[in-house]
Scaffold this motif. Sequence first.
Motif, mmCIF file in Angstrom:
data_model
loop_
_atom_site.group_PDB
_atom_site.id
_atom_site.type_symbol
_atom_site.label_atom_id
_atom_site.label_comp_id
_atom_site.label_asym_id
_atom_site.label_seq_id
_atom_site.Cartn_x
_atom_site.Cartn_y
_atom_site.Cartn_z
ATOM 1 N N LEU A 68 0.822 -1.204 0.000
ATOM 2 C CA LEU A 68 0.000 0.000 0.000
ATOM 3 C C LEU A 68 0.862 1.263 0.000
ATOM 4 N N GLY A 126 3.263 5.251 13.110
ATOM 5 C CA GLY A 126 2.626 4.590 11.971
ATOM 6 C C GLY A 126 1.143 4.432 12.241
ATOM 7 N N GLY A 127 0.461 3.785 11.316
ATOM 8 C CA GLY A 127 -0.979 3.622 11.439
ATOM 9 C C GLY A 127 -1.373 2.745 12.621
ATOM 10 N N SER A 128 -0.575 1.710 12.888
ATOM 11 C CA SER A 128 -0.876 0.829 14.022
ATOM 12 C C SER A 128 -0.809 1.615 15.325
ATOM 13 N N HIS A 186 -7.881 -3.824 10.207
ATOM 14 C CA HIS A 186 -6.444 -4.098 10.331
ATOM 15 C C HIS A 186 -6.111 -4.869 11.621
ATOM 16 N N GLY A 214 -10.872 2.475 3.956
ATOM 17 C CA GLY A 214 -9.952 1.787 3.056
ATOM 18 C C GLY A 214 -9.445 0.522 3.730
ATOM 19 N N ASP A 251 -9.910 4.664 11.163
ATOM 20 C CA ASP A 251 -8.588 4.222 10.728
ATOM 21 C C ASP A 251 -8.483 4.473 9.220
ATOM 22 N N ALA A 300 -5.597 4.801 7.639
ATOM 23 C CA ALA A 300 -4.182 4.586 7.284
ATOM 24 C C ALA A 300 -4.018 4.452 5.772
ATOM 25 N N TYR A 301 -4.888 3.672 5.175
ATOM 26 C CA TYR A 301 -4.772 3.438 3.736
ATOM 27 C C TYR A 301 -5.366 4.609 2.946
ATOM 28 N N ASN A 315 -2.208 7.756 6.861
ATOM 29 C CA ASN A 315 -0.782 7.559 6.602
ATOM 30 C C ASN A 315 -0.388 8.311 5.337
ATOM 31 N N HIS A 360 2.386 8.165 4.196
ATOM 32 C CA HIS A 360 3.346 7.319 3.466
ATOM 33 C C HIS A 360 2.648 6.285 2.575
ATOM 34 N N LYS A 361 1.341 6.281 2.570
ATOM 35 C CA LYS A 361 0.641 5.397 1.639
ATOM 36 C C LYS A 361 0.221 6.207 0.399
HETATM 37 C C1 LIG Z 1 -1.435 0.082 6.680
HETATM 38 C C2 LIG Z 1 -2.604 0.040 7.546
HETATM 39 C C3 LIG Z 1 -2.462 0.119 8.943
HETATM 40 C C4 LIG Z 1 -1.124 0.053 9.612
HETATM 41 O O1 LIG Z 1 -0.331 1.161 9.389
HETATM 42 P P1 LIG Z 1 1.236 1.027 9.681
HETATM 43 O O2 LIG Z 1 1.749 2.399 9.403
HETATM 44 O O3 LIG Z 1 1.741 -0.006 8.733
HETATM 45 O O4 LIG Z 1 1.399 0.609 11.101
HETATM 46 C C5 LIG Z 1 -3.600 0.188 9.721
HETATM 47 N N1 LIG Z 1 -4.815 0.165 9.161
HETATM 48 C C6 LIG Z 1 -4.998 0.072 7.831
HETATM 49 C C7 LIG Z 1 -6.384 0.064 7.273
HETATM 50 C C8 LIG Z 1 -3.885 -0.001 6.973
HETATM 51 O O5 LIG Z 1 -4.064 -0.116 5.656
#
Ligand SMILES: *Cc1c(COP(=O)(O)O)cnc(C)c1O
Length: 449
Positions: A74, A133-135, A171, A226, A253, A255-256, A282, A284-285
């Motif tokens: 991603l 990060g996202g986590s 996730h 996402g 969330d 992140a994506y 994120n 970075h995605k």
């Molecule tokens: C990538 C992702 C995460 C985790 O993010 P990291 O930065 O890899 O820790 C969490 N939730 C979703 C939906 C993601 O796609």
Amino acid sequence: MLKDLEHFQELAKYLLQNETDEPVAKLIEPKILEGQLQLQLSEQGINDNKHQELLKDILRFTPKTNTNRFFNQLFGGRQSKGVLGELLAVMLNNSMYTYKVAGPQVGIEKAVINASIKQINYPVEAGGTFPTGGSMSNFMALLMARDWKQPDAAQEGISSKMTLYTSAVSHYSNAKNAAFAGVGRKQIRKIACNDKDEMLPDELEKAILNDIKAGYQPFYINATAGTTVLGAFDPVNEISAIAKRHGLWLHIDGAYCGSLIFSEKYKHLLGQVNLADSFSYNAHKMLGVPLTCSILLVKDKKHLYQSFSNEASYLYQSADDDFNLGKTSLQCGRRNDALKFWSLWKSIGTKGLEALIDKQFYLADVARDYIRSSADYTLYSYDDSISLCFNYKNWDAEELCTRLNVNGELMVGYGHQNNQSFVRLVTINPNNEKEDILNFFKVLEEQAK
Ligand SMILES: *Cc1c(COP(=O)(O)O)cnc(C)c1O
């Protein structure tokens, strides 16, 4: 230092050339890795020439995430102004906890957070931070929700069984985070989804009511913007109404796909983000900022202080809390993840970020049209997603993806939903063009022959 910067420039140029010559790195079996690349460390150092040659080898054999053959994750592709910011952050080597040590970098982090807040129409009390990060963003949101629901939890530990809700395809960090927060993995309710992997609000409310009846304390809903496999969006507006009705914290969330906040055309997919108590994305995605760059926003920043501030006279030696960012972060020392995003955003503007997003959807449309136009393909994903899940003829997805990688042709991953496995092509690199996507299918079909 100057000498090593010259070395760096030589290595960077080598890498850029190598990405053209060998866009998919040759796979080294893990068993022979150490010997083949001379990774062992020893008493005596080596001279600069040898050092430089070794680094070149390592660059050559490291998976290339920036080329037009990488569709595996991603993220993918370089945004050069983001890279520039990252390199400068390394040179400066500040830590983001205090204004005393980070100076203008604090202003840079605040500028990104404030502009993000504006983008989602959060109120003036809103705040945010850059977790690792996202986590970690999800974890911090969960901790704030726990401390909001049980204000004594941070001092006394939690006093009754708390339950949290997230979709069955959300996730995996949600499970780990429940364990870390002392809530427990067993207290997660995995809510069923429809065919498109969107959480079913009726199922959510049923689960909450069941738990209330059974004496649990429901406190937190994680909605995904996402999902990792299909790129699905949970229905935030309906979920928010349920959260309000029963007094739960709602976190999104993103992140994506949270970066859709920058696209006029696609942000409607997120629903009304400012209904949520917290939101993370994120950069970075979808925005192509170097890893990692995650932003957590909170509708009322007092929650960040309540859960994460701690007095430390050896550290906080100047008054203004608002500029001592360590008061709202989980870590003490914290690297500067803001400068690279700021550098990109400043350079191309919000309009430029929007163009990055819209390009990815355009590339996804190209891929979807191609897949739909051929009887050799079966499509499993849906419109409005840059994750394209499909199978080719009778090929087993895992076998096909492995073959493409081992033979140095493409890096693409596979996923599954409801026992169906498939290839997952992610058109997340906006540096690609239509030809790169069509070439992906050409290469895949040639390998399958
Ligand atoms: C990538 C992702 C995460 C985790 O993010 P990291 O930065 O890899 O820790 C969490 N939730 C979703 C939906 C993601 O796609």
